[in-house]
Scaffold this motif. Sequence first.
Motif, PDB file in Angstrom:
ATOM      1  N   LEU A   1      19.993 -40.357 -10.275  1.00 19.61           N
ATOM      2  CA  LEU A   1      20.486 -41.139 -11.401  1.00 19.61           C
ATOM      3  C   LEU A   1      22.004 -41.169 -11.344  1.00 19.61           C
ATOM      4  CD1 LEU A   1      21.732 -38.991 -13.723  1.00 19.61           C
ATOM      5  CD2 LEU A   1      19.306 -38.573 -14.068  1.00 19.61           C
ATOM      6  N   THR A   2      22.570 -42.145 -12.007  1.00 20.74           N
ATOM      7  CA  THR A   2      24.016 -42.214 -12.161  1.00 20.74           C
ATOM      8  C   THR A   2      24.332 -41.701 -13.555  1.00 20.74           C
ATOM      9  OG1 THR A   2      24.159 -44.107 -10.679  1.00 20.74           O
ATOM     10  CG2 THR A   2      26.036 -43.717 -12.126  1.00 20.74           C
TER      11      THR A   2
ATOM     12  N   ALA B   1      31.633 -41.614 -13.609  1.00 21.08           N
ATOM     13  CA  ALA B   1      30.239 -41.786 -13.191  1.00 21.08           C
ATOM     14  C   ALA B   1      30.022 -41.071 -11.867  1.00 21.08           C
ATOM     15  CB  ALA B   1      29.906 -43.268 -13.056  1.00 21.08           C
ATOM     16  N   THR B   2      28.945 -40.295 -11.798  1.00 19.33           N
ATOM     17  CA  THR B   2      28.583 -39.594 -10.580  1.00 19.33           C
ATOM     18  C   THR B   2      27.083 -39.723 -10.358  1.00 19.33           C
ATOM     19  OG1 THR B   2      28.367 -37.520 -11.810  1.00 19.33           O
ATOM     20  CG2 THR B   2      30.454 -37.898 -10.701  1.00 19.33           C
TER      21      THR B   2
ATOM     22  N   SER C   1      25.851 -41.075 -20.682  1.00 19.00           N
ATOM     23  CA  SER C   1      25.015 -42.240 -20.435  1.00 19.00           C
ATOM     24  C   SER C   1      24.541 -42.110 -18.997  1.00 19.00           C
ATOM     25  CB  SER C   1      25.794 -43.540 -20.606  1.00 19.00           C
ATOM     26  OG  SER C   1      26.035 -43.802 -21.958  1.00 19.00           O
ATOM     27  N   LEU C   2      23.350 -42.606 -18.739  1.00 12.38           N
ATOM     28  CA  LEU C   2      22.845 -42.543 -17.374  1.00 12.38           C
ATOM     29  C   LEU C   2      21.993 -43.762 -17.082  1.00 12.38           C
ATOM     30  CD1 LEU C   2      19.560 -41.583 -17.170  1.00 12.38           C
ATOM     31  CD2 LEU C   2      20.577 -39.561 -18.200  1.00 12.38           C
ATOM     32  N   THR C   3      21.845 -44.028 -15.798  1.00  3.43           N
ATOM     33  CA  THR C   3      20.954 -45.094 -15.353  1.00  3.43           C
ATOM     34  C   THR C   3      20.058 -44.574 -14.237  1.00  3.43           C
ATOM     35  OG1 THR C   3      22.514 -45.960 -13.693  1.00  3.43           O
ATOM     36  CG2 THR C   3      22.591 -46.952 -15.897  1.00  3.43           C
TER      37      THR C   3
ATOM     38  N   SER D   1      18.349 -47.258 -18.813  1.00  2.00           N
ATOM     39  CA  SER D   1      19.587 -46.586 -19.162  1.00  2.00           C
ATOM     40  C   SER D   1      19.282 -45.711 -20.355  1.00  2.00           C
ATOM     41  CB  SER D   1      20.710 -47.581 -19.457  1.00  2.00           C
ATOM     42  OG  SER D   1      20.399 -48.378 -20.572  1.00  2.00           O
ATOM     43  N   MET D   2      20.086 -44.666 -20.497  1.00  2.00           N
ATOM     44  CA  MET D   2      19.780 -43.673 -21.505  1.00  2.00           C
ATOM     45  C   MET D   2      21.070 -43.132 -22.101  1.00  2.00           C
ATOM     46  SD  MET D   2      17.631 -40.162 -20.664  1.00  2.00           S
ATOM     47  CE  MET D   2      16.192 -41.023 -20.010  1.00  2.00           C
TER      48      MET D   2
END
Length: 158
Positions: A19-20, A32-33, A65-67, A82-83
Amino acid sequence: MDATLHAKILKLLDDHRILTLATLRPDGWPQATTVGYVNQGLTLWFMTGKDTQKARNLAHDNRVSLTVDHDTAQPDAITGLSMAARAFPVTDETTIQKILFAELPKKYPEYGPMMTGLDMSGIAVFELRPEVISVLDYSKGFAHTDEVAVSAADRAAA
C-alpha cells in the motif's frame, strides 16, 4: 456497513500486498511511502524501522491516508481503495510475534529467510485502524467510488 461492500473491501485487501501510506511531516508536508502489510478483516499492520521518517511522522501525528490498488490496461477494470486511518504503535510482544512470524509469512512466504534471526530492536510495528474507506470501481462508471465510515464493529468483523 453493507455486506457486499465489506466483502469487496476485504477482497481488495486480501488480494494485494503493498500500500501507499501518506503521513504528515512535522513541517506540514505530506510524505507518501510504499509499505507491505498484512490484515485481519479491516485492521492492517505494517513494519518499519524505528528511526525512519515515517515512524517519526507517526509519533507526531497518527493520522494517515493510504491507497491499495494495481495497474491495469483496461480503464473500466480500475479498482482500489483509499482509507483514512489512525496508526498506533504495537507494543504487545505477543501481537508483534503473531504479526511478524505467523501472519507475515502467509502473505509473503518469500520473506522466510529474512525473518530468521531478525533483530527486533530496530523494528516498529504499527496497527492501522480505518475510519473512512472509499472503494474505487470504474466498472460502475468513471471515477465511481463508494464511501463508508468504519466502526469498531466493522473492523472486528472478518
